[in-house]
Scaffold this motif. Structure first.
Motif, PDB file in Angstrom:
ATOM      1  N   VAL A 217      -7.990  12.737 -26.428  1.00  0.00           N
ATOM      2  CA  VAL A 217      -9.294  12.766 -25.603  1.00  0.00           C
ATOM      3  C   VAL A 217     -10.413  12.153 -26.136  1.00  0.00           C
ATOM      4  O   VAL A 217     -10.801  11.894 -27.313  1.00  0.00           O
ATOM      5  CB  VAL A 217      -9.671  14.502 -25.223  1.00  0.00           C
ATOM      6  N   PHE A 218     -10.841  11.063 -25.348  1.00  0.00           N
ATOM      7  CA  PHE A 218     -11.886  10.463 -25.795  1.00  0.00           C
ATOM      8  C   PHE A 218     -13.149  10.506 -24.361  1.00  0.00           C
ATOM      9  O   PHE A 218     -12.908  10.586 -23.339  1.00  0.00           O
ATOM     10  CB  PHE A 218     -11.983   8.960 -25.655  1.00  0.00           C
ATOM     11  N   GLU A 219     -14.320  10.799 -24.998  1.00  0.00           N
ATOM     12  CA  GLU A 219     -15.296  11.270 -23.947  1.00  0.00           C
ATOM     13  C   GLU A 219     -16.230  10.144 -23.454  1.00  0.00           C
ATOM     14  O   GLU A 219     -16.782   9.518 -24.823  1.00  0.00           O
ATOM     15  CB  GLU A 219     -15.929  12.671 -24.420  1.00  0.00           C
ATOM     16  N   THR A 220     -16.701   9.926 -22.293  1.00  0.00           N
ATOM     17  CA  THR A 220     -17.517   8.915 -22.093  1.00  0.00           C
ATOM     18  C   THR A 220     -18.686   9.888 -21.012  1.00  0.00           C
ATOM     19  O   THR A 220     -18.467  10.864 -20.509  1.00  0.00           O
ATOM     20  CB  THR A 220     -16.967   7.582 -21.145  1.00  0.00           C
ATOM     21  N   ILE A 221     -20.120   9.359 -21.050  1.00  0.00           N
ATOM     22  CA  ILE A 221     -21.110   9.915 -20.430  1.00  0.00           C
ATOM     23  C   ILE A 221     -21.545   9.029 -19.144  1.00  0.00           C
ATOM     24  O   ILE A 221     -21.532   7.733 -19.398  1.00  0.00           O
ATOM     25  CB  ILE A 221     -22.516   9.834 -21.146  1.00  0.00           C
ATOM     26  N   GLY A 222     -21.281   9.683 -17.995  1.00  0.00           N
ATOM     27  CA  GLY A 222     -21.561   8.941 -16.686  1.00  0.00           C
ATOM     28  C   GLY A 222     -23.026   8.525 -16.405  1.00  0.00           C
ATOM     29  O   GLY A 222     -23.664   9.075 -16.678  1.00  0.00           O
ATOM     30  N   ASP A 223     -23.201   7.379 -15.951  1.00  0.00           N
ATOM     31  CA  ASP A 223     -24.367   6.594 -15.985  1.00  0.00           C
ATOM     32  C   ASP A 223     -25.307   7.223 -14.809  1.00  0.00           C
ATOM     33  O   ASP A 223     -26.405   7.659 -15.135  1.00  0.00           O
ATOM     34  CB  ASP A 223     -24.372   5.170 -15.212  1.00  0.00           C
ATOM     35  N   ASP A 224     -24.675   7.554 -13.574  1.00  0.00           N
ATOM     36  CA  ASP A 224     -25.463   8.277 -12.843  1.00  0.00           C
ATOM     37  C   ASP A 224     -25.700   9.821 -12.818  1.00  0.00           C
ATOM     38  O   ASP A 224     -26.792  10.548 -12.757  1.00  0.00           O
ATOM     39  CB  ASP A 224     -24.940   8.103 -11.156  1.00  0.00           C
ATOM     40  N   THR A 225     -24.543  10.442 -13.340  1.00  0.00           N
ATOM     41  CA  THR A 225     -24.674  11.892 -13.088  1.00  0.00           C
ATOM     42  C   THR A 225     -24.943  12.468 -14.673  1.00  0.00           C
ATOM     43  O   THR A 225     -25.409  13.935 -14.809  1.00  0.00           O
ATOM     44  CB  THR A 225     -23.250  12.349 -13.068  1.00  0.00           C
ATOM     45  N   GLY A 226     -25.025  11.768 -15.845  1.00  0.00           N
ATOM     46  CA  GLY A 226     -24.943  12.262 -17.099  1.00  0.00           C
ATOM     47  C   GLY A 226     -23.771  13.002 -17.473  1.00  0.00           C
ATOM     48  O   GLY A 226     -23.894  13.782 -18.605  1.00  0.00           O
TER      49      GLY A 226
END
Ligand SMILES: [Zn+2]
Ligand SMILES: [Zn+2]
Length: 142
Positions: free
Chosen positions: A61-70
């Protein structure tokens, strides 16, 4: 009837099956999907996470953070061959978004919408269809 939502990664270490109906099928043009998939967009199929059965111990698993929603996107992929398998968004954790390129048969898919068209590559744009929704940025569904 064979299951439409069976799939596997490139090396075959990860297999999955799902006996649910898809919640939604979409094309995602976001830059993270472009980078993770190494191509112009992802085709994703949302399914109830509890009805998706993934097997194989190479899942990472690799986690990213969404621009819009956080919101966090937990991007699950095969650590052996690198195929992206599913994403799960922290603001809609009961949905698993299968990367449809890993399906055994993706020919039946009918994407209902395109998300993040604002970051779509101009050379990958498809003619607009009346039966498809278009969203310049993300979706509230996550
Ligand atoms: Zn693999
Ligand atoms: Zn995306």
């Amino acid at each position: 009837m064979s299951n439409n939502l069976d799939g596997h990664c490139l090396c075959g270490s990860i297999t999955y099956t799902c006996d649910a109906e898809p919640i939604m099928t979409a094309i995602c043009h976001c830059t993270e999907c472009q980078r993770q998939a190494g191509t112009a967009f992802s085709i994703i199929v949302g399914v109830p996470r509890e009805q998706l059965d993934i097997k194989g111990d190479s899942l990472k698993v690799f986690e990213t953070i969404g621009d819009d929603t956080g919101a966090t996107a937990a991007r699950n992929f095969c650590g052996t061959c690198g195929s992206p398998i599913i994403s799960v968004l922290s603001n809609a954790e009961d949905i698993a978004w299968i990367k449809a390129g890993t399906l055994d048969d993706a020919s039946w898919l009918e994407p209902e919408l395109e998300a993040w068209t604002s970051s779509a590559q101009p050379w990958a744009a498809m003619p607009e269809r009346e039966d498809r929704g278009y969203f310049p940025r993300g979706l509230d569904v996550g």
